[in-house]
Design an enzyme around this catalytic site. Structure first.
Site, short mmCIF file in Angstrom:
data_model
loop_
_atom_site.label_atom_id
_atom_site.label_comp_id
_atom_site.label_asym_id
_atom_site.label_seq_id
_atom_site.Cartn_x
_atom_site.Cartn_y
_atom_site.Cartn_z
N LYS A 1 63.86 -57.53 -62.93
CA LYS A 1 65.31 -57.34 -62.91
C LYS A 1 66.03 -58.63 -62.52
O LYS A 1 67.06 -59.00 -63.13
CB LYS A 1 65.68 -56.21 -61.96
CG LYS A 1 65.19 -54.85 -62.43
CD LYS A 1 65.45 -53.76 -61.38
CE LYS A 1 64.92 -52.42 -61.82
NZ LYS A 1 65.14 -51.36 -60.81
N GLY B 1 60.41 -52.70 -53.59
CA GLY B 1 60.10 -54.08 -53.95
C GLY B 1 61.38 -54.89 -54.08
O GLY B 1 62.37 -54.39 -54.62
N CYS C 1 65.88 -55.43 -57.05
CA CYS C 1 65.32 -54.36 -56.21
C CYS C 1 64.73 -53.25 -57.09
O CYS C 1 65.23 -52.98 -58.17
CB CYS C 1 66.38 -53.72 -55.33
SG CYS C 1 67.39 -54.86 -54.36
N ASP C 2 63.69 -52.63 -56.56
CA ASP C 2 63.18 -51.42 -57.20
C ASP C 2 62.53 -50.54 -56.14
O ASP C 2 61.92 -51.04 -55.20
CB ASP C 2 62.15 -51.74 -58.28
CG ASP C 2 61.81 -50.50 -59.10
OD1 ASP C 2 62.62 -50.14 -59.97
OD2 ASP C 2 60.75 -49.90 -58.86
N SER C 3 62.70 -49.25 -56.29
CA SER C 3 62.11 -48.29 -55.35
C SER C 3 61.45 -47.16 -56.12
O SER C 3 61.97 -46.69 -57.13
CB SER C 3 63.17 -47.71 -54.42
OG SER C 3 63.75 -48.69 -53.60
#
Length: 209
Positions: free
Chosen positions: A52, A113, A72-74
């Site tokens: 991203k 992350g 960001c990633d969750s």
């Protein structure tokens, strides 16, 4: 620069003194996941966050002489009928209800992350990325409560099918770890990654606010 359209992430940053400039990445998350089927869960969320950030950095570098890009990633690592699995946003109300049937009364690991790219003079001069895990303890909503919650549409918009700072907060009994990461962006992890690329977080505070 935040490579995310998430209102929750923007809200966390604003409350912490930073007014983010948003550039939505448009990354095909399913394609990234498909290409990384052998990756560990923590590696996957970090790779998605990095993808991203990388997707918008060229545009950011063309707009700003100096900037940092945060991706960001969750995803939620939780038990199910076939063992533990990593899940993102439920695609349908039915899937949200199915997942809550596993989660209710139990726990899940919210994996977050983050990736930070520092931009200077038209290019990336430093990169850092990492992840963290936060344990979420779920309550046991009644059938009526769960039906009402799913009907709001909120669970379909968020990783794991729940929020801590919204309607889902009624059904979360506790968090072991960083609560800001559960909302969407970990302030401690982001501060650490910024330091790794040579940026002090206090220099980014919006003192006018």
């Amino acid at each position: 620069m935040l490579a995310s359209a998430s209102p929750a992430r923007q809200s966390v940053l604003r409350a912490a003194g930073i007014e983010p400039v948003v550039r939505v990445s448009g990354v095909d998350e399913d394609a990234v996941r498909t290409s990384l089927t052998d990756s560990a869960p923590d590696e996957l969320v970090t790779a998605l966050a990095t993808a991203k950030a990388e997707a918008v950095v060229e545009q950011v570098a063309a707009e700003f002489a100096e900037a940092v890009v945060v991706g960001c990633d969750s995803m939620l690592w939780t038990g199910g009928p076939d063992g533990h699995q990593l899940v993102g946003k439920p695609p349908t109300p039915e899937e949200a209800a199915r997942r809550w049937s596993w989660m209710a009364g139990g726990t899940g690991e919210l994996l977050t992350g983050h990736a930070v790219l520092r931009v200077s003079n038209g290019g990336v001069v430093a990169r850092s990325s990492d992840h963290l895990s936060t344990t979420v303890r779920f309550g046991e909503p009644s059938e009526q409560e769960l039906d009402s919650y799913i009907a709001t549409g909120e669970p379909l918009r968020v990783a794991g099918g729940f929020t801590l700072d919204g309607l889902g907060g009624w059904f979360v009994t506790g968090v072991d770890g960083d609560p800001s990461s559960v909302i969407g962006i970990s302030l401690p992890l982001t501060r650490s990654l910024l330091a790794q690329v040579g940026v002090g977080v206090v220099s980014m505070w919006d003192h006018a606010s």
